[in-house]
Every structure is written in structure tokens, then in C-alpha cells.
Design an enzyme around this catalytic site. Structure first.
Site, PDB file in Angstrom:
ATOM      1  N   GLY A   1     -66.543  73.641  87.982  1.00  0.00           N
ATOM      2  CA  GLY A   1     -66.644  72.181  87.871  1.00  0.00           C
ATOM      3  C   GLY A   1     -65.957  71.506  89.049  1.00  0.00           C
TER       4      GLY A   1
ATOM      5  N   ASP B   1     -60.467  83.045  83.958  1.00  0.00           N
ATOM      6  CA  ASP B   1     -61.628  83.576  83.228  1.00  0.00           C
ATOM      7  C   ASP B   1     -62.473  84.557  84.047  1.00  0.00           C
ATOM      8  OD1 ASP B   1     -60.766  81.868  81.289  1.00  0.00           O
ATOM      9  OD2 ASP B   1     -62.524  80.575  81.276  1.00  0.00           O
TER      10      ASP B   1
ATOM     11  N   GLN C   1     -51.119  83.348  78.240  1.00  0.00           N
ATOM     12  CA  GLN C   1     -51.928  84.215  79.108  1.00  0.00           C
ATOM     13  C   GLN C   1     -52.260  83.542  80.443  1.00  0.00           C
ATOM     14  OE1 GLN C   1     -55.740  85.122  76.941  1.00  0.00           O
ATOM     15  NE2 GLN C   1     -55.023  83.564  75.560  1.00  0.00           N
TER      16      GLN C   1
HETATM   17  O1  F6P Z   1     -58.786  77.770  82.817  1.00  0.00           O
HETATM   18  C1  F6P Z   1     -59.660  78.414  81.963  1.00  0.00           C
HETATM   19  C2  F6P Z   1     -59.199  78.233  80.563  1.00  0.00           C
HETATM   20  O2  F6P Z   1     -57.924  78.814  80.400  1.00  0.00           O
HETATM   21  C3  F6P Z   1     -60.173  78.767  79.543  1.00  0.00           C
HETATM   22  O3  F6P Z   1     -60.032  80.144  79.334  1.00  0.00           O
HETATM   23  C4  F6P Z   1     -59.836  77.934  78.342  1.00  0.00           C
HETATM   24  O4  F6P Z   1     -60.963  77.773  77.528  1.00  0.00           O
HETATM   25  C5  F6P Z   1     -59.450  76.613  78.931  1.00  0.00           C
HETATM   26  O5  F6P Z   1     -59.055  76.865  80.247  1.00  0.00           O
HETATM   27  C6  F6P Z   1     -58.339  75.900  78.200  1.00  0.00           C
HETATM   28  O6  F6P Z   1     -58.194  74.649  78.794  1.00  0.00           O
HETATM   29  P1  F6P Z   1     -57.005  73.644  78.509  1.00  0.00           P
HETATM   30  O7  F6P Z   1     -55.770  74.222  79.127  1.00  0.00           O
HETATM   31  O8  F6P Z   1     -57.444  72.387  79.177  1.00  0.00           O
HETATM   32  O9  F6P Z   1     -56.874  73.549  77.040  1.00  0.00           O
END
Ligand code: F6P
Length: 373
Positions: free
Chosen positions: A106, A153, A293
Site C-alpha cells: 500500500g 508478512d 512478533q
Molecule cells: O505489518 C503487517 C501486520 O503486522 C499484519 O501481519 C497485521 O495484520 C497487521 O500488520 C496489524 O496491523 P496493526 O498494527 O495496524 O494492527
């Protein structure tokens, strides 16, 4: 002298700092002027003190620090033309003619849109009297954009690996090892949710690394095509019970957060727990690893990857011409690569990241109950 803006965007990932350090220092080495743009696109839109020239010393100690020290954001305003107008204004005011973005698909797409709209945005700013034509003329012809992929990811096509994915995998494996010892002590089953919005790389690699009994991925909705089972619940329970019969004293099921069934319905850990409780009669617990993680000290691989790619991104800035598509710096077969950014983004949206069938089978088949692995 080229002025190179550096920004990190989207979810942070370990190794982003190593990339910022490499870009800053290699820019200086190549007689460019690096600028840190704080808090991702938010900072680019806001301007002012959010855009600062960065020196050699500013990035001292960055290699071992997790996350991103120049900040990140999931910026909504940059998705609107209004936000991109402000961003263009701030770039011109600071004389920045190249942007290196470290982020996910994105964030990299956003950068490419800015580049495509560049001349139109400047025209509009001049028309509205916000900028003088004389201020724009030098930078009008080109805004150089280079992308580095920072994402735990590992979800981008045309690169084998993204910055932060291995650190995250290490963190997941440590947690799964801890869960395995408590599971063995109580002969319990654990259902563990790991991150991965649309991509199951972390879940699959973790399953291989710790010898999980079952793994749910977004890319392989169960029951799989070759399965003779009608529903995944029966297929999974048969396999888990079989493992127990063979002597295994623990059960470990990994669920990617984006896992779906073959009707595209999300598969949630709580539901899996209920199924295992009821149909296998196993004492089952759910653990969601969450943002642990994503944080913490980057592993050596991510520091090295980010450093090599950071250097390469500055080289790409120096080589770029208005006619060449914006590049994405990746890695393929252990070599740093440069591929057209939008081709990688489009492929990611069209087919996703390729998950190896061989690895999937390995994760599902290679369990040895004698070793409780
Ligand atoms: O950066 C990727 C990620 O960690 C995904 O694995 C997860 O779905 C998302 O970001 C979580 O986003 P946020 O920290 O905005 O909740």
C-alpha cells in the site's frame, strides 16, 4: 546535489532502521543530501519539523534497534489527492527530488501515485498561488521514487523476502518453543494465531520450524483440493488423533490470522479450540501472539538485507531517469534485485505471494511423534 527523502510507512518491521541508516550514510557518501521524513506519509503531508536533513551521526546505533526510529503511520490523508498536494508542496519547499520508501504494498503504491500525478500536482499548486513556477521548474521533470519492502508478512511478489520477516519468524519460533514445553507438561493442545493479513508465509515457516501438527493458511483453504474429506474439522481431528495414537504428547496447531476455509469464511482460533476440545477430547488453549512478533531486536539477516538494499536504493536513485518505471529493491536467489515497483504490486494483488506446495506438504506431513516434534 540530489536531495533524498527517506520515510518508513505502514506496519513497522525490524530492520527498517538498518535501511534508514544505510540510505542516510550511503547518500552522504555519494554526495547527496539525505532527509528523514518523520511518521511516514503523515510527516510528508504535515511538513515543517517533520522533514529534517539527516547527518551521519543521526543514525548511530540504529542497526540493533527494532521498529522504526523515524516513526511510521497508516496515513489516510495521503490516499486523497488533497494529502498528496500537501506532500508535493513540502517536497518542493525542501528541494527533495527523490523519495525512498520502506513499507508494504500500500505504501509503495501510494508513492507511485505521487510520482504519476507529480506534474499535475505542481501545476495545481502554481495555479492556486501556493508555489511560484520558478520554485518548481528544476524539480518539475521528475520525482524519483524507489521502494524497499518492509513487512513482517513477507507478502510481496517478485522478492523472495521482505525486511523484518525473519526477525518476526524467530520471535514466533521462540514463543512456540515455550508453548511446546508447557503443552508437553500437561499433554495439552495449543491453537496459536500468528500474524499475516493475507499471506501465510510466517505461519507456514513457523510450522516447519517447530514441527506443528496442523497449519491454517489464507492460500490453502482446507480441506485441500486433494483431500478426500468433506470438511476440514474431520480432516484435522483425524490427523491430530492419529498423532496422539502414535505417541505424541502435545498438539500444536498454527493459524494464520488471515486463514480462510474453502468457502472463503475466516477460520478463527476460538472455533478451532472448540472443535479440538469436543471432537478430540483434548484440553485445549488458545494463544494469540499479537504484536510481540513485530517488535524487538532485528536478527542479523534483516540488518544485512536492509543495509544491502538501502545501498542499492541510493544507487537506483542516482541511475533513475524520468522514463524508467519506479524500481522496487528486492532479493532473488540470494542476490539484491531491482524490479519495476508496480509490476510487483500488481502481481501481489493478482496472485499473491507464491507459497511453495512442497513447503506446505512438508509442514503437514513431516511430524515425528517419537520426538514429539
Ligand atoms: O505489518 C503487517 C501486520 O503486522 C499484519 O501481519 C497485521 O495484520 C497487521 O500488520 C496489524 O496491523 P496493526 O498494527 O495496524 O494492527
Amino acid at each position: 546535489r540530489k536531495r533524498v527523502g527517506i520515510l518508513t510507512s505502514g506496519g513497522d518491521s525490524s530492520g527498517m532502521n538498518a535501511a534508514v541508516r544505510a540510505i542516510t550514510r550511503y547518500s552522504i557518501y555519494k554526495n547527496c543530501i539525505p532527509y528523514a521524513i518523520f511518521d511516514g506519509y503523515d510527516g510528508l503531508v504535515e511538513g515543517g519539523s517533520k522533514i529534517r536533513e539527516y547527518g551521519w551521526e543521526n543514525v548511530r546505533g540504529f542497526l540493533a534497534v527494532g521498529g522504526t526510529s523515524i516513526g511510521s503511520a497508516r496515513c489516510l490523508i495521503f490516499r486523497e489527492r488533497e494529502g498528496r498536494l500537501k506532500a508535493a508542496y513540502n517536497l518542493i519547499k525542501n528541494g527533495i527530488d527523490a523519495l525512498i520508501i520502506i513499507g508494504g504494498d500500500g505504501s509503495l503504491t501510494g508513492a507511485n501515485i505521487l510520482r504519476t500525478e507529480w506534474k499535475g500536482l505542481l501545476d495545481e499548486l502554481v495555479q492556486k498561488g501556493k508555489l511560484q513556477e520558478s520554485e518548481c521548474s528544476v524539480l518539475r521533470n521528475n520525482l524519483t521514487i524507489v521502494g524497499l519492502v518492509g513487512s513482517i508478512d513477507n507478502d510481496m511478489s517478485l522478492t523472495d523476502i521482505t525486511i523484518g520477516a525473519y526477525t518476526s519468524l524467530h520471535r514466533i519460533c521462540e514463543s512456540l518453543d515455550s508453548l511446546t514445553s508447557t503443552a508437553l507438561s500437561h499433554q495439552r493442545a495449543f491453537v496459536v494465531e500468528v500474524m499475516g493479513r493475507h499471506c501465510g508465509w510466517l505461519a507456514l515457516m513457523a510450522a516447519i520450524a517447530v514441527g506443528a501438527d496442523w497449519v491454517f493458511l489464507p492460500e490453502r483453504p482446507p480441506p485441500t483440493v486433494e483431500s478426500t474429506f468433506e470438511d476440514w474439522e474431520t480432516e484435522m481431528c483425524n490427523r491430530l488423533l492419529e498423532q496422539r495414537k502414535l505417541g505424541s504428547k502435545k498438539t500444536l496447531v498454527i493459524v494464520c490470522e488471515g486463514a480462510i476455509d474453502r468457502h472463503l469464511k475466516p477460520i478463527k482460533p476460538e472455533y478451532i479450540k472448540q472443535v479440538i476440545d469436543k471432537r478430540c477430547g483434548l484440553d485445549t488453549r488458545v494463544t494469540t501472539l499479537g504484536h510481540v512478533q513485530r517488535g524487538g531486536t532485528p536478527c542479523a539477516f534483516d540488518r544485512i538485507l536492509a543495509t544491502l538494499q538501502g545501498v542499492q536504493s541510493v544507487e537506483a536513485v542516482l541511475k533513475s531517469t524520468p522514463d524508467t518505471p519506479a524500481p522496487m529493491i528486492g532479493m532473488s536467489q540470494n542476490k539484491i534485485t531491482s524490479v519495476p515497483l508496480m509490476k510487483a504490486v500488481e502481481l501481489t494483488h493478482a496472485v499473491g505471494k507464491a507459497i511453495s506446495e512442497k513447503n506446505f506438504k512438508l509442514a503437514m506431513e513431516l511430524r515425528d511423534p517419537d520426538f514429539n516434534a
